[in-house]
Design an enzyme around this catalytic site. Structure first.
Site, short mmCIF file in Angstrom:
data_model
loop_
_atom_site.label_atom_id
_atom_site.label_comp_id
_atom_site.label_asym_id
_atom_site.label_seq_id
_atom_site.Cartn_x
_atom_site.Cartn_y
_atom_site.Cartn_z
N ASP A 18 17.99 48.66 -29.59
CA ASP A 18 18.79 48.85 -28.38
C ASP A 18 18.21 47.99 -27.25
O ASP A 18 16.99 47.95 -27.06
CB ASP A 18 18.80 50.33 -27.98
CG ASP A 18 19.92 50.65 -26.99
OD1 ASP A 18 20.84 51.40 -27.36
OD2 ASP A 18 19.85 50.15 -25.84
N ASN B 285 26.95 59.53 -29.70
CA ASN B 285 27.78 59.84 -28.53
C ASN B 285 29.24 59.56 -28.89
O ASN B 285 29.55 58.48 -29.40
CB ASN B 285 27.35 58.99 -27.34
CG ASN B 285 25.94 59.31 -26.88
OD1 ASN B 285 25.51 60.46 -26.93
ND2 ASN B 285 25.21 58.30 -26.44
N HIS C 126 28.27 54.24 -33.55
CA HIS C 126 26.85 53.90 -33.71
C HIS C 126 26.02 55.15 -33.63
O HIS C 126 26.35 56.10 -32.92
CB HIS C 126 26.40 52.88 -32.65
CG HIS C 126 26.77 53.25 -31.25
ND1 HIS C 126 28.04 53.07 -30.75
CD2 HIS C 126 26.06 53.79 -30.24
CE1 HIS C 126 28.09 53.49 -29.50
NE2 HIS C 126 26.88 53.94 -29.16
P1 AMP Z 1 26.47 54.65 -26.23
O1 AMP Z 1 26.25 54.96 -24.78
O2 AMP Z 1 26.19 55.78 -27.16
O3 AMP Z 1 27.84 54.02 -26.46
O4 AMP Z 1 25.37 53.57 -26.61
C1 AMP Z 1 25.54 52.20 -26.47
C2 AMP Z 1 24.18 51.60 -26.53
O5 AMP Z 1 24.31 50.21 -26.79
C3 AMP Z 1 23.37 51.72 -25.24
O6 AMP Z 1 22.16 52.43 -25.52
C4 AMP Z 1 23.10 50.28 -24.84
O7 AMP Z 1 21.83 50.09 -24.29
C5 AMP Z 1 23.26 49.55 -26.16
N1 AMP Z 1 23.66 48.15 -26.06
C6 AMP Z 1 24.64 47.62 -25.32
N2 AMP Z 1 24.74 46.30 -25.53
C7 AMP Z 1 23.78 45.99 -26.45
C8 AMP Z 1 23.36 44.79 -27.08
N3 AMP Z 1 23.95 43.61 -26.83
N4 AMP Z 1 22.35 44.85 -27.97
C9 AMP Z 1 21.73 46.02 -28.24
N5 AMP Z 1 22.08 47.19 -27.68
C10 AMP Z 1 23.09 47.18 -26.79
#
Ligand code: AMP
Length: 114
Positions: A31, A87, A100
């Site tokens: 992440d 989530n 995810h």
């Molecule tokens: P959620 O809030 O459950 O949808 O989680 C989305 C997650 O994706 C968050 O923890 C972000 O920090 C992560 N995220 C967003 N863009 C990227 C990226 N390009 N590479 C890795 N993680 C990401």
């Protein structure tokens, strides 16, 4: 077919990510805004926007995601435990519309979540 989200772009290698595991069905990468010393996202390559959009057809795939998360947790040495988080939707705090699973560990995690 992968999604047109940032995670779809990672699957298609259109943007970079720190990938820690890949197989035919899923991809795992770190992440970018880690909430714990270990924070890895495990995602299906199939375009499933969120858990509530999954169907009985996805049963094996969902099981595979959990077992993959367990395997990665072992590989990175999370001997004291860890947390898996999915989530779902607005109230669940989902920000990327591609299913995810968060793998969080290497620190004691509070409960209940915010
Ligand atoms: P959620 O809030 O459950 O949808 O989680 C989305 C997650 O994706 C968050 O923890 C972000 O920090 C992560 N995220 C967003 N863009 C990227 C990226 N390009 N590479 C890795 N993680 C990401």
């Amino acid at each position: 077919m992968s999604s047109d989200t940032i995670f779809g772009k990672i699957i298609r290698r259109e943007i970079p990510a720190n990938i820690v595991y890949e197989d035919d069905l899923c991809l795992a990468f770190k992440d970018v805004h880690p909430q714990a010393p270990v924070h890895i996202l495990i995602i299906p390559k199939k375009n499933i926007p969120q858990l509530s959009a999954a169907t009985a057809e996805d049963q094996n795939l969902l099981g595979h995601l959990l077992l993959t998360a367990k395997q990665i947790a072992e590989q990175v040495g999370l001997k004291n435990g860890y947390r898996l988080v999915i989530n779902n939707g607005q109230d669940g705090g989902q920000t990327v519309d591609h299913l995810h699973c968060h793998l969080l560990g290497d620190r004691a995690l509070g409960w209940p979540p915010g």
